[in-house]
Structure formats: C-alpha cells, structure tokens
Design an enzyme around this catalytic site. Structure first.
Site, PDB file in Angstrom:
ATOM      1  CD  GLU A   1      12.822  68.053  18.812  1.00 18.78           C
ATOM      2  OE1 GLU A   1      13.311  66.910  18.760  1.00 18.78           O
ATOM      3  OE2 GLU A   1      13.493  69.071  19.052  1.00 18.78           O
TER       4      GLU A   1
ATOM      5  CG  ASP B   1      21.070  72.542  14.106  1.00 16.77           C
ATOM      6  OD1 ASP B   1      19.975  72.682  13.538  1.00 16.77           O
ATOM      7  OD2 ASP B   1      21.162  72.160  15.291  1.00 16.77           O
TER       8      ASP B   1
ATOM      9  CD  GLU C   1      21.542  74.039  25.663  1.00 14.07           C
ATOM     10  OE1 GLU C   1      20.375  74.080  25.221  1.00 14.07           O
ATOM     11  OE2 GLU C   1      22.449  73.351  25.135  1.00 14.07           O
TER      12      GLU C   1
ATOM     13  CD  GLU D   1      23.802  68.111  19.482  1.00 11.56           C
ATOM     14  OE1 GLU D   1      22.621  67.899  19.126  1.00 11.56           O
ATOM     15  OE2 GLU D   1      24.133  68.224  20.687  1.00 11.56           O
TER      16      GLU D   1
ATOM     17  CB  THR E   1      19.909  65.248  12.559  1.00 11.93           C
ATOM     18  OG1 THR E   1      20.540  66.275  13.329  1.00 11.93           O
ATOM     19  CG2 THR E   1      18.431  65.156  12.931  1.00 11.93           C
TER      20      THR E   1
END
Length: 934
Positions: free
Chosen positions: A147, A294, A388, A406, A492
């Site tokens: 993160e 991902d 989710e 996304e 990302t």
C-alpha cells in the site's frame, strides 16, 4: 492509458521478438471521435451533456477534497460521517486495512496528480507545498509495503511527474526543484529493508523508522505475502531508479518478479494467491484475477510498456493464455486450483477483478473485456454498487462497497477503445449513484451494505486518487486537458508515470536469458505497433452485439460455469459433481459420492449426514474432488442457514441537515410490523422516553405520541418495551444497546426475539441499534433538537426536494442579520442522562436478546430433506440445487481492537466529534478467502 507509440518501437517495425499484444496502444491513432464519426446513428452523447457531466465530476471532487482538507488534514484519511480525520492509534483497529495509514497525510499525497488531471493547478501547487512542509516519513509505525508503494511512493512520483511538466510549460511550479522526488527516494530507502529475504520477495510490512530486523520494528516475523503484494512494485521502483539514476530500486523489484515467475505452476502457468517469502512454497493454491493476484498481471504488461523489456511481455502472454484457458468462463472469471485448473476453487467473485476488462483492452482482447464489463454493470444496476463479492448467480456474497474505482477504470478504457457512447451512459450511472447513495455532508461515505444502503465512516484515499480521475477523463475532450494524457502510463493507483522513462538511466539488462517461455499460438499476437487499424471489422454495432445477450443475465438467468469437459462435445472426463447440483435421491450422484470417499448416513430425524474419508476414495484425484465437494457443501449450507435469518434493516435520518444521507444498519425484531412488507416504511420524529429503559408505563406520553420512541436496552424483554411505547402512542421504536462501544461492524446482526408469548398485539415496527449507531441519533438530537428518521427494510432515495428548499433557505438567511439565539438542547435529549445505566441482560434462559450466531461447519455435513435447519456446529443443511431469489447474508466478522491514544493529532474539533469512534471495516478479503482454500 493511451500511447502514441510503444517504447523503442518504430512505425511499421515487425519482428519475432517485437510482436505487440495490443490492438490498441496508439489511442491517438484510434480516437473515440473517429469511431463515432463512423457511426452517426449510434446515439452519441452531446458535447454539452459530456461537459455537464465533466463539471459534475469536478464538483464532486471538490466536495470530497475540500472536506478532507477542512476536517481531516493532516490525518491520513477522512471519516465522512463524523467529519474528522482518521489517525492510526486513536481509532479502533480495523486490522490489515489500517496498514495503509502511516501518519503521512496519505489522502493528500495520493491526490496530487489528480489535481492536475482535473485542471486544478493552483490547488496542486498549494498541495505540493503542504506535502513538502508538513509530511514526515520517519514515523515509528508499521505500514504495508504494498500500500505504501502504490499510494505514497506512487503519489510522490506522480506528483513529481506532473510538477516537472508544469514547470516546463512555464506558468506554474517555477520554484519546484525536485522536492517530491527527494521525498520519494527517502521513502524508497525506507522500504528496502523489507527485501532482506533469501528469495528477494519483500516482507509484507516494514517499520518506517526501524525497518524489519530492528528490535523495535514490531514486524519481520511474517512468513507469507500475497502475489500482488510482492509483484506490484516494478513500475514505482523502476521509475524511482530512472528518475534518480539509483539502480537498486529497480533491481530489487525485478528480483521479486523473477522469483514469482520461477515459482509459477509449470503445467498450468498459474500463480497462487499467497506465497512463503522464505521458501517460495505456495501457501494458498487458488488462482484468479481478483484480490491477492490482480495487479501482478497488470504490472507485467505495463512494465513492458514503460520499460520496453520483452521478458515482461512474454511472461504476461504466458499467464494470459492460462487465464483465458482456465479462469475465464465468459462472462465470469472464476478462481481455480493451480494444480488442477479445470476445477473451480469457489463459487463467487470479488469486486477487484473489475479492473481486468481494462487490462484486456490494453492487451487488445476486446470481446471478453466487453462481456465481463457488461456482466459487472448488470450487477451494479441491481445493487447500485458492485458488492465486494457476489456469487455466480449474482447474489451478494459480501455486501460492503468501499467506493472502489476499478469498474470506472475499465469503463474509461472501453470507451477509449470503442468510442461507444454506451460507456458514457455507464459513467453517468456511476456519477448518479455516488451522489444519490454515497454522498454525505462531509464527503462520500463507503457503503456498509449495498442491500440496505447503510454507510461506513470511511473514505479511502484511492477514491480521490482514482475514481474522479477516471470519471473526468471519460467525459473530457482533448482540449479540456492541459497536457497530453497519452504521454503517460497509469499505475495500479492511477498515478502518472511518463513514457520517456523507458530511455532514461537504463542500468538493467533488458533480456532475462535465464528463463524459458512457453511457445504460444501466434494468432494472439498478429498486431504490431503502432496500431493503425480499427478494432472492429467495419461494424460500429460490434460492441453492442456482444453486450446484448448479457442484458438480462443478472435478473433472468442463473448461470453456472461450464467446465471445459462439457465444452468438448462430450469427449473427455465428466465434470465433477458440484454441491449445488447434488440430490440425495439421485442414484448416480450417490455413486459419485462413493467414488469420492463420501459416505451418506440417514439420521432418525429424517436428515442425512455426509462424511468424507479420503482413504476410501477411488483415487487421489477423486479424494480431492470429494474434499472440494464437502467444502462447497459447507459453504452453501452456511449461506442457506444465514438466509433463514431476517435481513438487516435501515434507520435513515431524513431531517435537516442529513436529508437521508446518513443510513444506519439496524437489527430487526421477530415481532411487530414487518418492514419488508411495508415498502414505504415508518417515518417520524424521534423522542426519548421516560423511563429510558421502557420497562414500565411511559411517563411522558405527550412527548412520545405519534413519534418514534428511543429507549435503552436492558432490564426487561424487548416485547415488553414495545407494548409500553405502543400504549403511549408511539408509531415505532428504536432500542439502543447499553454496551458502550458496541457497533454493527464488530458484532453480528442482532435480532430482537419475543417473550415466548403471542406477540400479535404488537403492530408497530421495532429496530435495534448498537451503541455507536444509536449515539449518532442521540448526538443529532442534542445538536438539532428535531430529528426525523425513516425505519425501512432498506434506504430510500434522499429527500432532494427538502434539501433544495433548505439550501435556498440558507442562502436567503445568509443575507439577514442573525438576531436569534441558538436553540438549546432538547428536553428529550436531556433525559438520557437521567435514566439508569446499562441493563446488562444475562445469557440465561429467557434472556431478552437471544441472538443466535451462525454456527461453524466442520467436515461433517448434514442435510435436511424437508426441514433444512441445522442442529449443531458439525452439521449443515443441503442447499436447493435451483437458484433462489434474494441475497446471502454477509459473513460475521470479528476484528481486534487496539488501545486508543488520548492524544489528538488534529486539533480541529467538530460539532459532532463525540458521535462515535470509527466504524471497523469488515475483515480483509485475503483473510476471508482463506476459508475457501481447497
């Protein structure tokens, strides 16, 4: 992302090692306008409408950003329901999700380049000065390497990229001298200790001040990390090396990627979700394109684009071939087992896979991108947001939605690829839903439950970093931008890195000659760069023709993944028996169970019990099928048991200044009005009763009549409280938990049971609020005196008419002298402190709160043929094979709570600061998915 040319690729260049996987990287050559020009009848959105929506996105961003700066800065994130900043250590711990917080003004750093994309250059200049002046990166705090890399390091690098661009233009940032890059380099060195492993895979966490191995680091004992956590570093670390000329960052990120590639499952070419950082063994062997993996795939392709290294492209193509062979079951993307990829590992999908259609656009594989995106859009239209997680028959699996970007990202890329105005309409829907359901006075609040519309006191930094960026770019024309977005690649986290980095400070060998690659079908890679051909065969209706069969896939069908064996015209082995298809009366099914080592035992009460003994299976593969079958049966049985419970209800504050924008999750009662059958709900002003526990005759009936009564839990049965307030004339009741600090985030859904007697005499609705949610209403009474709420089965649309009237009234009042005194606290609110504290019901027989938590299932599964209710933790009911309407309940979750500090980092005091502490986020996806490992 859009490119005018790939790094190092000349027009018309072709060669065996220079094949390009995309049919779209040169978006400048394939603009949306050119496609629309070819299809004048396609229902294109007018330029005026696009501009209006673009301006609406700007206003929404201003609402979120200004509230963060006013109420939260310098804290990491805004808590939009309580209008204050989230400071780690001063709020209850939310588990791993808090590892993103490092007391480094996360939201501001994450938002830097968004300001420039949205043409807010003055605000950007001010923000950069604040970051340079205020942000400290040397905090004694443990943070997530993943993160911190994508949000903070990426944010600093993105800010530096656009800062030097603005400086070159000559109007803004003339004073800038690389300060953000210096901070990025400092942060990069603070992350490097995490790579001190034999494998080169980084530890998942690092202490910003003490690293990993230091005695005071409080980390460094972890053994596992997720594939995406270790494989999503190359863009930021390589950019840092290219910007600074210090190669060590790119070297470490490359080593981690190399190790993951070498540890892929060689027969399937898939990678697992979790890997041991010391041994390289796969800890979780399921594989998909969602949470945990991902961005690993994303960064392989984008690293090739940014760095021009063929090895990254070859790796991506190898993985992509495996994804389309095993995981892709259009329009679904279902996780499989890396060692047995023909078998699905679960029956649900998580929302993070919504990025994948966008990546497929970059790859040039448009058809499956359109199919998956359309399926996701149908789910959104049903639930307003993407849950989710949702099942293969499109029911809610995990109900929360933290405003993830996304889907907006994929919508933007599909519009750029197709020019189809349909995707502008999709974007318009996203804007409307955000304003209608997530907007609150102090920003935008995450959805705690998409079914009820209840909120969570959370606005993640990625909402500002990504959501508004993609939505604005979706509606912006080229002339609306102050720079050419085609010159950058998105990370990302949607941070901008310039493509010219591909030729700057190249210190790493471009070719990894130590690895062999799988030879793939060349038909996938016939396109070369730059791409000058249109995507579709002269058919402007191409995208619509792909979407059309999926229009009603959510509402009218119950699809299940079709195995590859079923597709092969009956050849090959039969697909394994799935739990959802099993029928105890089918002799063929019983024979299959026997082969898998599963025994069926008939019980005296009419139920049947399933028990597996692997040693009795016909083969090891049959034993594995049997284990998967038992796992599926346990999961589906648990879902059915939860569906037998009453669903959550909603308490919506509809009066000024809330107007329905604050929704609280409430527990239902097993008596009184059934709100699911009264769609309008019950609306009224609230009043605190006397006595506050409601266990005797109400002494202030005049204050309660025709109102919704507030009372405290304890000292008598819930039904008795309901009868007393109904007798006093109340039209509804809300029971507030007397356990200090209790919250719907940390406790399972509460249902109020009756008193064992006939409760048909109770006709008013009764709802239960935990302590923190109840205090929101109590504080609202103290602040605004007259508070009106709506009790319903789910949140209703906001009262826009009343809100507009209030705004006009406020504007009118602003021109009048303020001669009135502020109203005093209401008498009802004052009565709260006069009532006895805590009822503290015992858990003995006759307890007024007999809430039953969902029992856990073991490897022994029981099935009821008529009465499906389970009896005991080791037994579960058999699900019906057919689809059933409705959504499964979210899993119960527990989170640990850290000791909170009394120090206040942010000195600003808000009027409703005492409403509640932070609502805990539901358990992280990685932890929850471990229950589904085969």
């Amino acid at each position: 992302m859009a490119l005018s040319a790939a790094p190092g690729c000349r027009a018309g260049e072709r060669g065996p090692r220079w094949r390009r996987p995309w049919k779209l990287l040169a978006l400048g050559l394939l603009s949306a306008s050119s496609v629309l020009a070819a299809a004048p009848g396609a229902g294109a959105m007018s330029r005026e409408e696009k501009r209006r929506l673009g301006n609406q996105v700007l206003e929404m961003f201003d609402h979120a950003y200004s509230n963060y700066m006013e109420h939260a800065y310098p804290a990491d994130e805004l808590m939009p329901l309580t209008c204050r900043g989230r400071v780690r250590g001063q709020e209850p711990s939310r588990g791993d999700v808090d590892d993103a917080l490092g007391k480094f003004s996360l939201t501001l750093i994450d938002t830097l380049d968004t300001l420039v994309v949205l043409n807010k250059t003055k605000e950007f200049e001010e923000a950069v000065k604040k970051v340079i002046k205020d942000v400290n990166l040397d905090n004694d705090i443990v943070v997530s390497v993943f993160e911190t890399n994508i949000r903070v390091l990426g944010g600093l690098l993105g800010g530096h990229s656009v800062a030097i661009m603005l400086k070159e233009k000559g109007e803004y940032m003339q004073w800038y001298n690389g300060e953000l890059l210096h901070m990025a380099k400092e942060l990069g060195y603070k992350l490097l200790p995490a790579f001190n492993t034999t494998s080169g895979l980084p530890y998942p966490r690092v202490n910003l001040k003490f690293g990993v191995r230091h005695p005071e680091a409080r980390t460094g004992t972890e053994t596992d990390t997720c594939t995406a956590c270790a494989g999503t570093l190359i863009l930021e670390f390589a950019a840092l090396s290219r910007f600074t000329g210090t190669s060590i960052f790119e070297e470490y990120a490359r080593k981690a990627l190399d190790f993951i590639w070498e540890k892929r499952q060689r027969s399937s070419n898939l990678v697992g979700v979790t890997i041991n950082i010391h041994t390289g063994d796969w800890v979780r062997k399921d594989s998909g394109v969602g949470a945990g993996i991902d961005s690993y795939y994303e960064y392989l392709l984008k690293a090739y684009v940014l760095l021009g290294d063929d090895s990254f492209l070859e790796r991506f193509n190898t993985h992509y071939d495996a994804i389309m062979r095993y995981i892709s079951q259009p329009p679904l993307l279902l996780d499989v087992h890396i060692h047995k990829p023909m078998l699905n590992a679960r029956t649900w999908m998580d929302s993070l896979l919504a990025f994948f259609p966008g990546l497929q656009v970059l790859k040039g594989d448009i058809r499956p991108a359109i199919e998956t995106h359309e399926m996701l859009y149908q789910v959104i239209k049903k639930h307003n947001f993407l849950p989710e997680a949702f099942t293969t028959d499109f029911r809610v699996h995990w109900a929360q939605h933290p405003l993830r970007p996304e889907f907006a990202e994929s919508t933007y890329f599909l519009y750029k690829a197709t020019g189809d105005p349909y995707y502008l309409e999709v974007g318009k829907t996203l804007i409307e839903n955000l304003n209608k359901y997530a907007r609150v006075p102090c920003g935008f609040a995450a959805m705690k439950d998409v079914r009820t519309g209840s909120h969570e006191d959370r606005m993640d930094s990625f909402f500002l970093a990504e959501m508004f960026k993609y939505l604005y770019l979706l509606f912006a024309d080229k002339e609306d931008m102050i720079f050419d977005i085609e010159d950058y690649i998105f990370t990302t986290e949607a941070h901008l890195l310039p493509l010219w980095l591909s030729t700057t400070n190249q210190t790493i060998s471009k070719k990894n000659t130590s690895t062999e690659y799988t030879e793939l079908d060349d038909s996938n890679f016939d396109w070369t760069c730059p791409n000058t051909q249109i995507l579709f065969p002269n058919d402007p209706m191409f995208a619509q023709s792909i979407r059309e069969p999926l229009k009603n896939v959510v509402d009218k069908s119950c699809p299940r993944g079709i195995s590859r064996a079923e597709e092969s015209l009956g050849s090959g082995p039969k697909p394994p028996l799935r739990a959802r298809d099993f029928m105890a009366s089918n002799p063929e099914h019983l024979e299959i169970l026997k082969k898998m080592g599963v025994s069926l035992i008939h019980l005296k009460d009419g139920r049947v019990q399933l028990v597996q003994h692997a040693v009795q299976a016909a083969s090891s593969l049959d034993a594995e099928d049997g284990l998967r079958f038992m796992q599926e049966m346990i999961e589906l049985s648990s879902q059915q048991q939860k569906e037998q419970q009453l669903p959550p209800r909603a308490v919506q504050i509809v009066s000024h200044p809330f107007f329905g924008r604050v929704v609280l999750t409430a527990g239902p009662a097993q008596f009184g009005m059934d709100l699911s059958k009264h769609k309008a709900g019950t609306r009224g002003f609230v009043a605190t009763i006397k006595p506050y526990n409601g266990c005797s005759e109400i002494t202030n009936p005049e204050a309660v009549k025709e109102k919704i009564a507030l009372m405290q839990r304890g000292q008598c049965m819930f039904a008795e409280k309901a009868r007393n307030i109904q007798k006093a004339g109340a039209i509804g009741g809300i029971v507030i938990d007397d356990n200090e600090g209790s919250s719907s985030d940390t406790a399972p859904l509460f249902q109020m049971a009756g008193d064992g007697k006939n409760t048909d005499d109770i006709t008013i609705p009764m709802l239960f609020l935990f302590n923190k949610e109840g205090n929101i209403i109590l504080d609202a009474i103290r602040e605004y005196e007259a508070v009106e709420v709506l009790l319903s089965d789910k949140a209703k649309d906001r009262d826009l008419e009343m809100e507009n009237m209030d705004q006009k009234s406020s504007e009118s009042d602003a021109h009048k002298p303020n001669s009135e005194e502020a109203p005093s606290d209401s008498q009802d609110a004052g009565a709260v402190g006069e009532e006895p504290e805590g009822g503290g019901e015992s858990s003995a027989v006759g307890d007024p709160d007999p809430l039953s938590a969902a029992s856990t299932a073991s490897a022994s599964v029981s099935m009821a043929q008529e009465d499906p209710h389970t009896s005991g933790s080791a037994e579960a009911s058999a699900p019906e094979p057919a689809c059933t309407p409705g959504d499964s309940q979210p899993q119960e979750q527990n989170t640990q709570t850290e000791a909170t500090s009394k120090a206040h980092w942010d000195s600003k005091v808000q009027p409703m600061e005492s409403i509640l502490a932070d609502w805990n986020e539901d358990i992280e996806a990685f932890e929850m998915m471990e229950k589904d490992e085969l």
